[in-house]
Design a protein around this motif. Structure first.
Motif, PDB file in Angstrom:
ATOM      1  N   LEU A 159       0.714  -1.301  -0.011  1.00 47.10           N
ATOM      2  CA  LEU A 159      -0.020   0.081   0.148  1.00 47.10           C
ATOM      3  C   LEU A 159       0.804   1.216  -0.011  1.00 47.10           C
ATOM      4  O   LEU A 159       1.896   1.501   0.674  1.00 47.10           O
ATOM      5  CB  LEU A 159      -0.871   0.010   1.187  1.00 47.10           C
ATOM      6  N   PRO A 160       0.603   2.180  -0.758  1.00 45.63           N
ATOM      7  CA  PRO A 160       1.367   3.511  -0.833  1.00 45.63           C
ATOM      8  C   PRO A 160       0.596   4.395   0.482  1.00 45.63           C
ATOM      9  O   PRO A 160      -0.255   4.164   0.839  1.00 45.63           O
ATOM     10  CB  PRO A 160       0.845   4.262  -2.228  1.00 45.63           C
ATOM     11  N   GLY A 161       1.521   5.393   0.742  1.00 45.60           N
ATOM     12  CA  GLY A 161       1.091   6.220   1.779  1.00 45.60           C
ATOM     13  C   GLY A 161       1.204   5.915   3.237  1.00 45.60           C
ATOM     14  O   GLY A 161       1.123   6.892   4.246  1.00 45.60           O
ATOM     15  N   TRP A 162       1.539   4.571   3.516  1.00 46.04           N
ATOM     16  CA  TRP A 162       1.767   4.206   4.799  1.00 46.04           C
ATOM     17  C   TRP A 162       3.183   3.784   5.015  1.00 46.04           C
ATOM     18  O   TRP A 162       3.615   2.473   4.716  1.00 46.04           O
ATOM     19  CB  TRP A 162       0.728   3.074   5.090  1.00 46.04           C
ATOM     20  N   GLU A 163       3.826   4.799   5.228  1.00 40.55           N
ATOM     21  CA  GLU A 163       5.520   4.587   5.323  1.00 40.55           C
ATOM     22  C   GLU A 163       5.629   3.621   6.684  1.00 40.55           C
ATOM     23  O   GLU A 163       5.162   4.222   7.850  1.00 40.55           O
ATOM     24  CB  GLU A 163       6.143   5.635   5.430  1.00 40.55           C
ATOM     25  N   ARG A 164       6.363   2.321   6.572  1.00 43.68           N
ATOM     26  CA  ARG A 164       6.744   1.726   7.511  1.00 43.68           C
ATOM     27  C   ARG A 164       8.025   1.573   8.000  1.00 43.68           C
ATOM     28  O   ARG A 164       8.923   1.748   7.083  1.00 43.68           O
ATOM     29  CB  ARG A 164       6.052   0.150   7.071  1.00 43.68           C
ATOM     30  N   PRO A 165       8.492   1.294   9.066  1.00 34.50           N
ATOM     31  CA  PRO A 165       9.741   1.200   9.404  1.00 34.50           C
ATOM     32  C   PRO A 165      10.481  -0.136   8.743  1.00 34.50           C
ATOM     33  O   PRO A 165       9.908  -1.384   8.759  1.00 34.50           O
ATOM     34  CB  PRO A 165       9.933   0.952  11.042  1.00 34.50           C
ATOM     35  N   ALA A 166      11.816   0.030   8.360  1.00 34.58           N
ATOM     36  CA  ALA A 166      12.373  -1.127   7.848  1.00 34.58           C
ATOM     37  C   ALA A 166      13.100  -1.942   9.182  1.00 34.58           C
ATOM     38  O   ALA A 166      13.774  -1.220   9.889  1.00 34.58           O
ATOM     39  CB  ALA A 166      13.569  -0.469   7.166  1.00 34.58           C
ATOM     40  N   SER A 167      12.657  -3.033   9.176  1.00 28.23           N
ATOM     41  CA  SER A 167      12.937  -3.906  10.280  1.00 28.23           C
ATOM     42  C   SER A 167      13.290  -5.239  10.083  1.00 28.23           C
ATOM     43  O   SER A 167      12.930  -5.719   9.103  1.00 28.23           O
ATOM     44  CB  SER A 167      11.956  -4.142  11.410  1.00 28.23           C
ATOM     45  N   THR A 168      14.614  -5.868  10.718  1.00 28.69           N
ATOM     46  CA  THR A 168      14.847  -7.276  10.522  1.00 28.69           C
ATOM     47  C   THR A 168      13.910  -8.332  11.183  1.00 28.69           C
ATOM     48  O   THR A 168      13.193  -7.785  12.155  1.00 28.69           O
ATOM     49  CB  THR A 168      16.359  -7.431  10.848  1.00 28.69           C
ATOM     50  N   ALA A 169      14.258  -9.474  10.985  1.00 24.07           N
ATOM     51  CA  ALA A 169      13.509 -10.526  11.377  1.00 24.07           C
ATOM     52  C   ALA A 169      13.797 -10.432  12.839  1.00 24.07           C
ATOM     53  O   ALA A 169      12.765 -11.108  13.536  1.00 24.07           O
ATOM     54  CB  ALA A 169      13.839 -11.667  10.826  1.00 24.07           C
ATOM     55  N   GLY A 170      14.697 -10.004  13.330  1.00 19.84           N
ATOM     56  CA  GLY A 170      14.970 -10.074  14.759  1.00 19.84           C
ATOM     57  C   GLY A 170      14.542  -8.858  15.647  1.00 19.84           C
ATOM     58  O   GLY A 170      14.722  -8.899  16.857  1.00 19.84           O
ATOM     59  N   ALA A 171      14.013  -7.826  14.931  1.00  9.82           N
ATOM     60  CA  ALA A 171      13.527  -6.763  15.463  1.00  9.82           C
ATOM     61  C   ALA A 171      12.033  -7.150  16.410  1.00  9.82           C
ATOM     62  O   ALA A 171      11.293  -7.863  16.046  1.00  9.82           O
ATOM     63  CB  ALA A 171      12.907  -5.768  14.689  1.00  9.82           C
ATOM     64  N   VAL A 172      12.071  -6.359  17.705  1.00 11.34           N
ATOM     65  CA  VAL A 172      10.790  -6.772  18.627  1.00 11.34           C
ATOM     66  C   VAL A 172      10.388  -5.192  18.931  1.00 11.34           C
ATOM     67  O   VAL A 172      10.709  -4.487  19.667  1.00 11.34           O
ATOM     68  CB  VAL A 172      11.290  -7.366  19.818  1.00 11.34           C
ATOM     69  N   LEU A 173       9.254  -4.988  18.190  1.00  9.47           N
ATOM     70  CA  LEU A 173       8.658  -3.620  18.202  1.00  9.47           C
ATOM     71  C   LEU A 173       7.832  -3.549  19.185  1.00  9.47           C
ATOM     72  O   LEU A 173       7.111  -4.272  19.626  1.00  9.47           O
ATOM     73  CB  LEU A 173       8.018  -3.272  16.881  1.00  9.47           C
ATOM     74  N   LEU A 174       7.832  -2.230  19.743  1.00  6.28           N
ATOM     75  CA  LEU A 174       6.956  -1.971  20.896  1.00  6.28           C
ATOM     76  C   LEU A 174       5.466  -1.749  20.482  1.00  6.28           C
ATOM     77  O   LEU A 174       4.550  -2.077  20.948  1.00  6.28           O
ATOM     78  CB  LEU A 174       7.665  -0.818  21.565  1.00  6.28           C
ATOM     79  N   ARG A 175       5.541  -0.918  19.510  1.00  6.17           N
ATOM     80  CA  ARG A 175       4.322  -0.554  18.583  1.00  6.17           C
ATOM     81  C   ARG A 175       4.757  -0.627  17.049  1.00  6.17           C
ATOM     82  O   ARG A 175       5.911  -0.187  16.890  1.00  6.17           O
ATOM     83  CB  ARG A 175       3.767   0.763  19.196  1.00  6.17           C
ATOM     84  N   TYR A 176       3.674  -0.818  16.292  1.00  5.47           N
ATOM     85  CA  TYR A 176       3.963  -0.731  14.926  1.00  5.47           C
ATOM     86  C   TYR A 176       3.778   0.741  14.443  1.00  5.47           C
ATOM     87  O   TYR A 176       2.659   0.952  14.223  1.00  5.47           O
ATOM     88  CB  TYR A 176       3.242  -1.932  14.239  1.00  5.47           C
ATOM     89  N   PRO A 177       4.823   1.497  14.099  1.00  5.51           N
ATOM     90  CA  PRO A 177       4.562   2.813  13.684  1.00  5.51           C
ATOM     91  C   PRO A 177       4.495   2.973  12.092  1.00  5.51           C
ATOM     92  O   PRO A 177       5.056   2.483  11.436  1.00  5.51           O
ATOM     93  CB  PRO A 177       5.911   3.558  14.160  1.00  5.51           C
ATOM     94  N   VAL A 178       3.692   3.894  11.715  1.00  2.27           N
ATOM     95  CA  VAL A 178       3.426   4.404  10.303  1.00  2.27           C
ATOM     96  C   VAL A 178       3.451   5.821  10.239  1.00  2.27           C
ATOM     97  O   VAL A 178       3.112   6.445  11.217  1.00  2.27           O
ATOM     98  CB  VAL A 178       2.327   3.517   9.520  1.00  2.27           C
ATOM     99  N   LEU A 179       3.908   6.453   9.050  1.00  2.00           N
ATOM    100  CA  LEU A 179       3.679   7.810   8.799  1.00  2.00           C
ATOM    101  C   LEU A 179       2.594   7.849   7.825  1.00  2.00           C
ATOM    102  O   LEU A 179       2.624   7.354   6.718  1.00  2.00           O
ATOM    103  CB  LEU A 179       5.047   8.322   8.420  1.00  2.00           C
ATOM    104  N   LEU A 180       1.455   8.820   8.000  1.00  2.00           N
ATOM    105  CA  LEU A 180       0.475   8.932   7.033  1.00  2.00           C
ATOM    106  C   LEU A 180       0.963  10.249   6.375  1.00  2.00           C
ATOM    107  O   LEU A 180       1.683  10.974   6.574  1.00  2.00           O
ATOM    108  CB  LEU A 180      -0.617   9.160   7.847  1.00  2.00           C
ATOM    109  N   PRO A 181       0.062  10.819   5.336  1.00  5.08           N
ATOM    110  CA  PRO A 181       0.259  11.966   4.552  1.00  5.08           C
ATOM    111  C   PRO A 181       0.390  13.121   5.400  1.00  5.08           C
ATOM    112  O   PRO A 181       0.805  14.152   4.982  1.00  5.08           O
ATOM    113  CB  PRO A 181      -0.827  11.704   3.353  1.00  5.08           C
TER     114      PRO A 181
END
Length: 442
Positions: free
Chosen positions: A338-360
């Motif tokens: 999907l365009p417009g929802w920029e997501r963090p680049a993370s490896t398989a080992g990443a343990v995210l606290l929250r899943y962040p996206v940037l909107l327009p």
């Protein structure tokens, strides 16, 4: 509601912790300390528990006895309690902007910003995305102390590829992607990459004790200095019984909010809001501290009962981290094309606290949050300011210093992760539909 708080806590953890505390008493603190150190793969001697993450940072910084005129570099996307530590210690801070496509300044950004007066850099792992390249920074700037802000990053790792780059001097990418991610290597654990690191166990963190924190001093020479300095100071004191009760009530409330459907939660909030405020039973950071008008108790320790609550979660670290990785991968798959929802680049080992996206833009973000709420999903807005939360003193920050950080604060949306964020099939479909509706190409 599917939300962000008490993300590793089970109801049965509370009576289990109480029984452990009644049986072990003050030794509960040492039990938790050993379990948390084990989850990081470090020795117990490297770790000390505190009443908060900010207290851990304050204690470590005080032991450095930085000379007058020293400068501390902070990320242009952080929580107010971090710069307030340095304000209370009488130190100067300067902010380094995050890139347009990341939530953390890169190793190259930090290196370029370090000046003649810089004596400390607080390197964040915002949302659990690990900042790579600290080995390179430490080698290039031997007179600077690098402290990891690992409040979001319990279990996060530096990828093998990033670790190799940091040793070779090559550029390290910690940005964001529109679809997919980089390699799936695993490396060293966040909190063991710099000279020292601090963790937070506040209600919304990956592991919660209500409030609490930990300090890791990974550098042997600084660890010896820290021990000698602390030996001359009054010991940390346990919080009062009333404070602990307030923390436990607040923790139980947060856990309850993750168990109720939205209509029931709204009704309960309406009933309890006024009496809870009148009775002062909610434990939270005082407004006066956020405004910079008061100091927290930096010498508060962690109550043994709170430590016992942390122990129940620390023992399950592999399970907790695996769940968050799986949920992040699910969001990757759900939003990847999907365009417009920029997501963090993370490896398989990443343990995210929250899943962040940037909107327009802000309006789009706010509309998406309301749509998510209708689906029973809490859309968070961490961080809502360069120095979160909005309305803080912003010690040392001037509007426009970090334009990318300001843009992120206006447009960031967090999707929940953790035990209480398991989405139903209908909710997964709703997230996809909302992303298609409110994304759009930038």
């Amino acid at each position: 509601m599917k939300g962000h708080v008490a993300g590793a806590l089970r109801w049965r953890d509370l009576p289990a912790a109480l029984l452990h505390w009644l049986r072990r008493g003050h030794a509960s603190g040492e039990d938790f300390r050993a379990a948390f150190a084990r989850s990081l793969g470090i020795g117990v001697d490297e770790l000390k528990l505190f009443g908060s993450g900010r207290a851990a940072l304050h204690a470590f910084t005080a032991t450095l006895e930085l000379p007058a005129g020293s400068e501390v570099l902070l990320p242009g996307y952080t929580c107010v309690v971090v710069p307030n530590v340095f304000m209370h210690l009488g130190l100067t801070v300067r902010y380094v902007d995050i890139p347009a496509d990341s939530f953390n300044p890169s190793a190259e950004d930090w290196s370029a910003a370090i000046g003649a007066r810089t004596r400390m850099v607080v390197v964040p792992h915002n949302f659990g995305v690990v900042t790579a390249g600290l080995d390179l920074l430490r080698a290039k700037h031997p007179d600077v102390v690098f402290v990891e802000d690992a409040a979001h990053a319990w279990g996060g790792v530096e990828s093998d590829d990033a670790a190799e780059h940091s040793g070779s001097g090559d550029e390290v990418s910690t940005g964001m992607v529109g679809a997919g991610g980089p390699g799936h290597g695993r490396g060293r654990v966040a909190g063991t990459l710099g000279h020292a690191a601090f963790f937070s166990f506040e209600y919304s963190k990956p592991l919660t004790t209500g409030t609490g924190g930990a300090l890791v001093v990974h550098d042997a020479a600084l660890r010896e200095r820290f021990a000698a300095f602390e030996a001359k100071r009054p010991a940390l004191h346990a919080p009062s019984t009333s404070t602990v009760v307030k923390q436990l009530l607040t923790l139980s409330w947060h856990r309850l909010t993750m168990s109720l459907p939205r209509p029931a939660l709204n009704a309960l909030v309406a009933i309890l809001r006024t009496p809870s405020r009148m009775l002062g039973v909610v434990a939270k950071t005082p407004d006066s501290e956020i405004a910079g008008d008061s100091q927290p108790d930096y010498r508060a320790g962690l109550h043994p009962l709170s430590a016992a609550i942390g122990l129940t979660q620390a023992r399950r670290f592999a399970e907790i981290h695996a769940l968050r990785r799986a949920q992040s991968a699910d969001y990757d798959a759900l939003l990847g094309d999907l365009p417009g929802w920029e997501r963090p680049a993370s490896t398989a080992g990443a343990v995210l606290l929250r899943y962040p996206v940037l909107l327009p833009d802000t309006a789009t973000r706010d509309a998406a949050i309301e749509a998510l709420a209708q689906a029973g999903i809490v859309g968070g807005t961490w961080f809502d300011d360069v120095v979160h939360p909005k309305g803080s003193r912003r010690f040392g920050y001037a509007e426009g210093d970090c334009p990318h950080g300001e843009r992120a604060a206006r447009t960031v949306l967090n999707l929940p992760l953790g035990r209480h964020a398991r989405l139903s099939a209908a909710q997964r479909a709703a997230v996809r539909a909302i992303a298609e509706r409110f994304g759009g190409a930038r």
